[in-house]
Design a protein around this motif. Structure first.
Motif, PDB file in Angstrom:
ATOM      1  N   SER A   1      -4.441  -2.089  -6.919  1.00 29.17           N
ATOM      2  CA  SER A   1      -5.105  -1.880  -5.629  1.00 29.17           C
ATOM      3  C   SER A   1      -5.536  -3.196  -5.002  1.00 29.17           C
ATOM      4  O   SER A   1      -5.994  -3.240  -3.877  1.00 29.17           O
ATOM      5  CB  SER A   1      -6.310  -0.962  -5.801  1.00 29.17           C
TER       6      SER A   1
ATOM      7  N   MET B   1      -5.384  -6.247   0.644  1.00 28.48           N
ATOM      8  CA  MET B   1      -5.658  -4.992  -0.059  1.00 28.48           C
ATOM      9  C   MET B   1      -7.007  -5.050  -0.756  1.00 28.48           C
ATOM     10  O   MET B   1      -7.722  -4.062  -0.845  1.00 28.48           O
ATOM     11  CB  MET B   1      -4.544  -4.681  -1.065  1.00 28.48           C
TER      12      MET B   1
ATOM     13  N   THR C   1       0.831  -1.203   0.000  1.00 30.62           N
ATOM     14  CA  THR C   1       0.000   0.000   0.000  1.00 30.62           C
ATOM     15  C   THR C   1       0.867   1.256   0.000  1.00 30.62           C
ATOM     16  O   THR C   1       0.572   2.226  -0.694  1.00 30.62           O
ATOM     17  CB  THR C   1      -0.934   0.009   1.234  1.00 30.62           C
TER      18      THR C   1
END
Lengths: 294, 294
Positions: free
Chosen positions: B243, B249, B232
């Motif tokens: 992402s 995540m 991240t």
């Protein structure tokens, strides 16, 4: 003693042949390589934090710059000094959280180590089972429950979930059974001391070295935590340094003009921990844990 | 009589831990399962209170999580990354612990402190440091190593390097303190029998260390399965990290960006299950091989 014998035997062997001689310095060389690998990024960020934005890209990466004080001043001025807030918040979360966590762990560990009562093993096993629950499973429902009670995005949301630390209870139990003699507690009871008094006046003082270790590990763990505050908090005035640094990076990743602020922020955020780490070195006693593994 | 008067005290001492356990572990876990088996009936943004209605869907979310291609890709990435981190980090930790414990080595104190130092650096700051060290415009590494350290294929190695850097020292300390607890005369006996330092390390020290190595491995597995902070934090510096790079995540994205709490809850349970299966699987394999004779 061992060092002396090793040194003489080493000298004797190196006279015997070059192979033994080079084997003699190889362990030291390997360790030093490891040390350099570990120190280098910290050293580099210190240098980078001394550079003005212009110097950052123009001067050699390992040459000191002239902009350190300017960088610090700019960082502290950034968005009306939000960096100060982040630092204060981190201290509050880590200090308060670790204190409470240590107190809860010590009392629980003491009770589990020094009393025989129905349900003792069940309670211990259930509490310890918490070690195996990954933070992931907890983060979302914790956030939802906190928001249900209007506590999301408050200091409590970051502080409260980090107080219970099963592993610390486990350590405290081991430490209590080793450090507190049953005879001392019995003597106290014969003298008429109540159980609460025994805990506060006899047991807790004996547990202090173990509690310092637990406090340090908890302090560092909370200081370094990113996921929980990242999920819980929306208002950047309540951010700890980790989340603050992340937002600084998000804001400045594509603006090289902000690089010197980000690097200075990163440097300043690790200085207190490194200082704590170096001064409290003798308290990093993981033998508490490894002793238990044997 | 005395025993009877005493019997309420241990429960009193354990009350804070049990209350915290219930509020911040048991209830959130229960709530995760509750969420994971439900769905919103009315689609849309779900902003209005009456606009959404929860319905029970059983294990649908779990089967969706298991069939999710994006999640599988995340698992594969984390598997490669985790294998790399576990082998290199624990290998180095063992090597350094053994070197520190051998009588021959110089500068042991300095090296031990230096290698443990990254433990004091928060994951966000560590990733930030390395991230900037990887950046072509700033990196002193780039002048030595001619590679794009944030490229699609190299980024996994770069990220593994951050984890190795941050985790080696802690694991080294656990193993080292275990070694220091071993009575020295055990080695003397081996030396008198003509064993070399290397033989002592392999035949005497590593077997004694085995339980501690297992413990550090299990904790490292649990940590790598949940990797979140490093990818991240590195994301703003490169476009090679999606992402949904790691499973956690994806949970974050589902829960807080897409707003699909139900599949986020189901996915987080899947992650917890995977880390439990991996940890227990590892323990089982180790027990069969290392303690098979027992």
């Amino acid at each position: 003693m061992a060092g002396v014998t090793a040194a003489t035997s080493h000298r004797r062997r190196s006279r015997g042949g070059a192979v033994h001689g080079s084997w003699g310095i190889a362990p030291t060389a390997l360790l030093l390589l490891g040390a350099i690998y570990c120190l280098f990024p910290v050293f580099w960020v210190f240098i980078a934090a001394t550079k003005s934005p212009g110097e950052l890209f123009s001067t050699s990466t390992l040459a000191f710059g002239t902009g350190f004080l300017d960088n610090v001043e700019q960082l502290f001025a950034y968005r009306d000094g939000v960096f100060w807030l982040w630092a204060g918040n981190t201290l509050l979360y880590a200090g308060g959280g670790a204190l409470l966590s240590t107190a809860v762990s010590a009392i629980s560990g003491y009770a589990l180590a020094k009393y025989r009562f129905p349900g003792r093993n069940v309670i211990f096993n259930i509490l310890i089972g918490g070690i195996l629950v990954p933070a992931v499973v907890l983060a979302i429902p914790q956030y939802l429950l906190f928001s249900k009670f209007g506590l999301a995005d408050t200091y409590w949301a970051v502080l409260l979930p980090q107080i219970l630390h099963p592993y610390s209870i486990y350590l405290a139990r081991i430490y209590a059974s080793a450090a507190i003699p049953d005879s001392l507690l019995e003597a106290g009871r014969i003298d008429g001391a109540g159980e609460g008094r025994l805990m506060a006046r006899v047991a807790m003082p004996l547990m202090v070295p173990g509690m310092v270790t637990i406090f340090l590990f908890q302090f560092v763990a909370i200081w370094n935590n990113f996921l929980l505050p990242f999920i819980m908090l929306g208002d950047d005035g309540k951010f700890p340094l980790t989340v603050g640094l992340y937002t600084l990076l998000m804001a400045g990743a594509n603006q090289p003009a902000l690089y010197n602020l980000i690097l200075t922020g990163a440097f300043l955020s690790i200085v207190p921990l490194i200082a704590l780490f170096l001064t409290m070195q003798r308290y990093w006693r993981t033998d508490l844990s490894s002793g238990a593994v044997k | 009589m005395n025993q009877g008067r005493r019997s309420a005290w241990p429960y009193l001492f354990l009350t804070p831990a049990v209350v915290l356990f219930t509020l911040f572990l048991a209830v959130p876990i229960g709530y995760t399962f509750h969420l994971a088996m439900r769905r919103t009936k009315v689609s849309g943004l779900g902003l209005g209170k009456g606009a959404r209605r929860e319905v029970f869907v059983g294990f649908d979310n779990f089967s969706a999580a298991l069939a999710d291609a994006e999640l599988w890709q995340g698992w594969l990435r984390v598997l490669g990354y985790g294998a790399l981190v576990l082998v290199v980090m624990l290998g180095l930790a063992l090597l350094f612990a053994l070197l520190l414990d051998s009588a021959r080595v110089r500068l042991a104190r300095f090296s031990r402190i230096a290698i443990f130092l990254p433990y004091a650096v928060p994951g966000v700051a560590a990733t930030l440091l390395w991230g900037f060290l990887y950046l072509p415009s700033l990196s002193p590494i780039r002048s030595v190593l001619d590679a794009d350290l944030l490229g699609a294929t190299t980024v996994t190695y770069s990220m593994a390097n951050v984890a190795v850097w941050g985790g080696t020292g802690f694991n080294m300390l656990v193993l080292y303190t275990t070694l220091r607890a071993i009575p020295r005369d055990l080695y003397e006996a081996a030396r008198l029998d003509g064993a070399s330092e290397l033989q002592i390390a392999v035949r005497v020290k590593i077997p004694i260390l085995t339980p501690a190595i297992i413990l550090t491995t299990v904790f490292s597995i649990i940590a790598t399965v949940q990797v979140f902070t490093e990818p991240t934090t590195l994301r703003p510096l490169t476009n090679t990290i999606s992402s949904t790079w790691s499973p956690l995540m994806k949970v974050y994205r589902d829960a807080f960006i897409t707003g699909d709490l139900y599949s986020a809850a189901a996915t987080s349970i899947v992650i917890a299950a995977v880390s439990l299966v991996l940890s227990f699987g590892f323990l089982r394999v180790v027990r069969n091989h290392a303690f098979g004779e027992g």
